[in-house]
Design a protein around this motif. Structure first.
Motif, PDB file in Angstrom:
ATOM      1  N   SER A 270       0.825  -1.215   0.000  1.00 58.24           N
ATOM      2  CA  SER A 270       0.000   0.000   0.000  1.00 58.24           C
ATOM      3  C   SER A 270       0.861   1.268   0.000  1.00 58.24           C
ATOM      4  O   SER A 270       1.769   1.410   0.814  1.00 58.24           O
ATOM      5  N   VAL A 271       0.531   2.163  -0.915  1.00 56.30           N
ATOM      6  CA  VAL A 271       1.228   3.446  -1.050  1.00 56.30           C
ATOM      7  C   VAL A 271       0.170   4.541  -1.137  1.00 56.30           C
ATOM      8  O   VAL A 271      -0.573   4.613  -2.114  1.00 56.30           O
ATOM      9  N   GLY A 272       0.061   5.352  -0.095  1.00 55.02           N
ATOM     10  CA  GLY A 272      -0.911   6.445  -0.099  1.00 55.02           C
ATOM     11  C   GLY A 272      -0.268   7.767  -0.474  1.00 55.02           C
ATOM     12  O   GLY A 272       0.937   7.827  -0.735  1.00 55.02           O
ATOM     13  N   PRO A 273      -1.057   8.821  -0.527  1.00 47.55           N
ATOM     14  CA  PRO A 273      -0.520  10.135  -0.893  1.00 47.55           C
ATOM     15  C   PRO A 273       0.509  10.629   0.119  1.00 47.55           C
ATOM     16  O   PRO A 273       0.490  10.230   1.281  1.00 47.55           O
ATOM     17  N   THR A 274       1.376  11.524  -0.338  1.00 47.57           N
ATOM     18  CA  THR A 274       2.384  12.099   0.565  1.00 47.57           C
ATOM     19  C   THR A 274       1.765  13.106   1.529  1.00 47.57           C
ATOM     20  O   THR A 274       2.348  13.419   2.551  1.00 47.57           O
TER      21      THR A 274
ATOM     22  N   TRP B  29       0.756  -0.845  -4.678  1.00 44.99           N
ATOM     23  CA  TRP B  29      -0.691  -0.583  -4.712  1.00 44.99           C
ATOM     24  C   TRP B  29      -0.901   0.879  -4.312  1.00 44.99           C
ATOM     25  O   TRP B  29      -1.000   1.206  -3.124  1.00 44.99           O
ATOM     26  N   ILE B  30      -0.907   1.764  -5.310  1.00 42.60           N
ATOM     27  CA  ILE B  30      -0.996   3.215  -5.102  1.00 42.60           C
ATOM     28  C   ILE B  30      -2.473   3.560  -4.921  1.00 42.60           C
ATOM     29  O   ILE B  30      -3.278   3.290  -5.806  1.00 42.60           O
ATOM     30  N   GLU B  31      -2.861   4.130  -3.770  1.00 46.76           N
ATOM     31  CA  GLU B  31      -4.293   4.234  -3.486  1.00 46.76           C
ATOM     32  C   GLU B  31      -4.703   5.536  -2.810  1.00 46.76           C
ATOM     33  O   GLU B  31      -3.873   6.263  -2.291  1.00 46.76           O
ATOM     34  N   THR B  32      -6.020   5.780  -2.887  1.00 45.61           N
ATOM     35  CA  THR B  32      -6.641   6.964  -2.262  1.00 45.61           C
ATOM     36  C   THR B  32      -6.019   8.240  -2.795  1.00 45.61           C
ATOM     37  O   THR B  32      -5.838   9.210  -2.075  1.00 45.61           O
ATOM     38  N   MET B  33      -5.677   8.219  -4.070  1.00 50.84           N
ATOM     39  CA  MET B  33      -4.993   9.355  -4.676  1.00 50.84           C
ATOM     40  C   MET B  33      -5.992  10.410  -5.149  1.00 50.84           C
ATOM     41  O   MET B  33      -7.159  10.103  -5.422  1.00 50.84           O
TER      42      MET B  33
ATOM     43  N   THR C 151     -12.016  13.436  -7.867  1.00 47.88           N
ATOM     44  CA  THR C 151     -11.104  13.529  -6.729  1.00 47.88           C
ATOM     45  C   THR C 151     -11.049  14.984  -6.284  1.00 47.88           C
ATOM     46  O   THR C 151     -11.489  15.889  -7.007  1.00 47.88           O
ATOM     47  N   MET C 152     -10.501  15.205  -5.090  1.00 46.21           N
ATOM     48  CA  MET C 152     -10.410  16.575  -4.583  1.00 46.21           C
ATOM     49  C   MET C 152      -9.640  17.475  -5.556  1.00 46.21           C
ATOM     50  O   MET C 152      -9.902  18.662  -5.652  1.00 46.21           O
ATOM     51  N   MET C 153      -8.693  16.885  -6.308  1.00 50.70           N
ATOM     52  CA  MET C 153      -7.919  17.673  -7.267  1.00 50.70           C
ATOM     53  C   MET C 153      -8.541  17.671  -8.662  1.00 50.70           C
ATOM     54  O   MET C 153      -7.907  18.069  -9.640  1.00 50.70           O
ATOM     55  N   GLY C 154      -9.780  17.206  -8.760  1.00 50.54           N
ATOM     56  CA  GLY C 154     -10.539  17.403  -9.996  1.00 50.54           C
ATOM     57  C   GLY C 154     -10.489  16.290 -11.025  1.00 50.54           C
ATOM     58  O   GLY C 154     -11.042  16.437 -12.120  1.00 50.54           O
ATOM     59  N   LEU C 155      -9.833  15.181 -10.702  1.00 47.21           N
ATOM     60  CA  LEU C 155      -9.752  14.082 -11.670  1.00 47.21           C
ATOM     61  C   LEU C 155     -11.090  13.341 -11.732  1.00 47.21           C
ATOM     62  O   LEU C 155     -11.636  12.927 -10.706  1.00 47.21           O
TER      63      LEU C 155
END
Ligand SMILES: [Zn+2]
Length: 339
Positions: free
Chosen positions: A110-114, A149-153, A185-189
């Motif tokens: 698991s890899v979440g946002p920075t 597993w890049i997630e919650t981006m 997403t919060m950043m508009g995606l």
């Protein structure tokens, strides 16, 4: 060389990913504000119990306890100099549980946002982001994680940086966005645009999709947009177990095992190849989802928004209900027959 996710999909058709990490660790005594990643060293038996609970419930993929494992997140807990060891330990704990499962269980790192904004909105450069994700993934890989597993981006450029890091480190990767802000997403995606985020990189993702968000109806609507935009993609949905309700200081999720079972069937019909739960999803919920999935191997007719709302409740984001998937005539949709 075939990646582990494609290989297991070829064998099993549709895969069940695990449920909540945070919610279940809070139930084991984690306090709000604590870094779950520190438990990889301080309370490994609890992390093992987390993974074991999901393996016993029937998960095909388990996610390591490393969501906040970049140096940017660990800095908040003065652990930014232990990125490699904390992530390696996270993967080792999960791999030990997977190894004694008695069946194939994939360990995904698991890899979440920075938590940082990239230039020009914030101070983090793209190169810094790639380096931070690569540092984390080196630890995950050393501990035995098979997939990043890049997630919650939320931010497309941060997804791209993490994907580039996975390629650099030599791991297959997946990524999922959290479509929690009016269907984006919060950043508009927007969900339909998730596929193009890493266009041009040397390796394509193994799977893309949505996780977390605001509940079953909305994530299923996002799924329709994603699968319509690219029907051949391997799509993940890992939705929250209903809606959070605050009872005093405790957060309770409204989803029942029955609701999550219905969500699984609709996700399969909507074209998902990997289905799991996010916040609020307990071992009991996941066990019910396993039963639902095993009883629904072949996709039925692709649902529309009205059917989703009738079966799992009203959409939270009305603007998402008015997006492409909702308004497209049903006849335009091709029935999914793969798997
Ligand atoms: Zn979540």
């Amino acid at each position: 060389m075939q990646n582990p996710i494609d290989a297991l999909i070829a064998e099993k058709g549709i895969l069940l990913a695990d449920g909540a990490t945070g919610t279940n660790l809070f139930a084991m005594g984690l306090q709000s504000g604590d870094a779950p990643e520190l438990w990889n060293e301080q309370a490994p038996e609890k992390i093992e119990a987390l993974h074991q609970g999901f393996v016993d419930a029937g998960a095909d993929i388990i996610l390591t306890n490393s969501f906040g494992g970049t140096r940017h997140r660990l800095k908040l807990h003065h652990a930014q100099d232990r990125v490699f060891e904390l992530n390696k330990k996270a993967a080792e704990i999960a791999c030990a549980v997977a190894a004694k499962a008695g069946r194939r269980v994939i360990v995904a790192g698991s890899v979440g946002p920075t938590g940082e904004l990239l230039v020009p909105l914030g101070a983090m450069t793209y190169e810094d982001a790639v380096a931070a994700f690569a540092e984390q993934m080196e630890g995950l890989k050393a501990g035995g994680a098979e997939v990043a597993w890049i997630e919650t981006m939320s931010a497309p450029d941060e997804i791209r940086a993490a994907a580039e890091a996975a390629i650099k480190v030599g791991m297959p990767y997946t990524y999922t966005g959290s479509f929690d802000t009016a269907g984006r997403t919060m950043m508009g995606l927007a969900p339909k645009d998730i596929h193009g985020v890493v266009d041009g990189l040397a390796d394509a993702p193994v799977a893309v999709g949505a996780n977390c968000g605001v509940g079953a109806p909305d994530i299923l609507a996002a799924l329709l947009d994603m699968s319509e935009a690219k029907p051949e993609a391997t799509i993940v949905v890992k939705g929250n177990c209903g809606i959070p309700e605050f009872r005093g200081t405790e957060v309770h999720y409204s989803g029942t095992p029955e609701l999550m079972s219905e969500y699984v069937r609709l996700a399969v019909d909507g074209g998902a190849k990997i289905v799991g739960g996010c916040c609020g999803t307990s071992f009991e919920h996941l066990a019910a989802m396993r039963v639902a999935l095993d009883g629904h191997k072949q996709p039925a007719e692709r649902p529309g928004i009205a059917e989703i709302e009738a079966r799992v409740g009203p959409m939270r984001n009305k603007s998402a209900a008015q997006s492409g998937a909702a308004s497209a005539p049903a006849g335009r949709r091709t029935r999914r027959t793969r798997g």
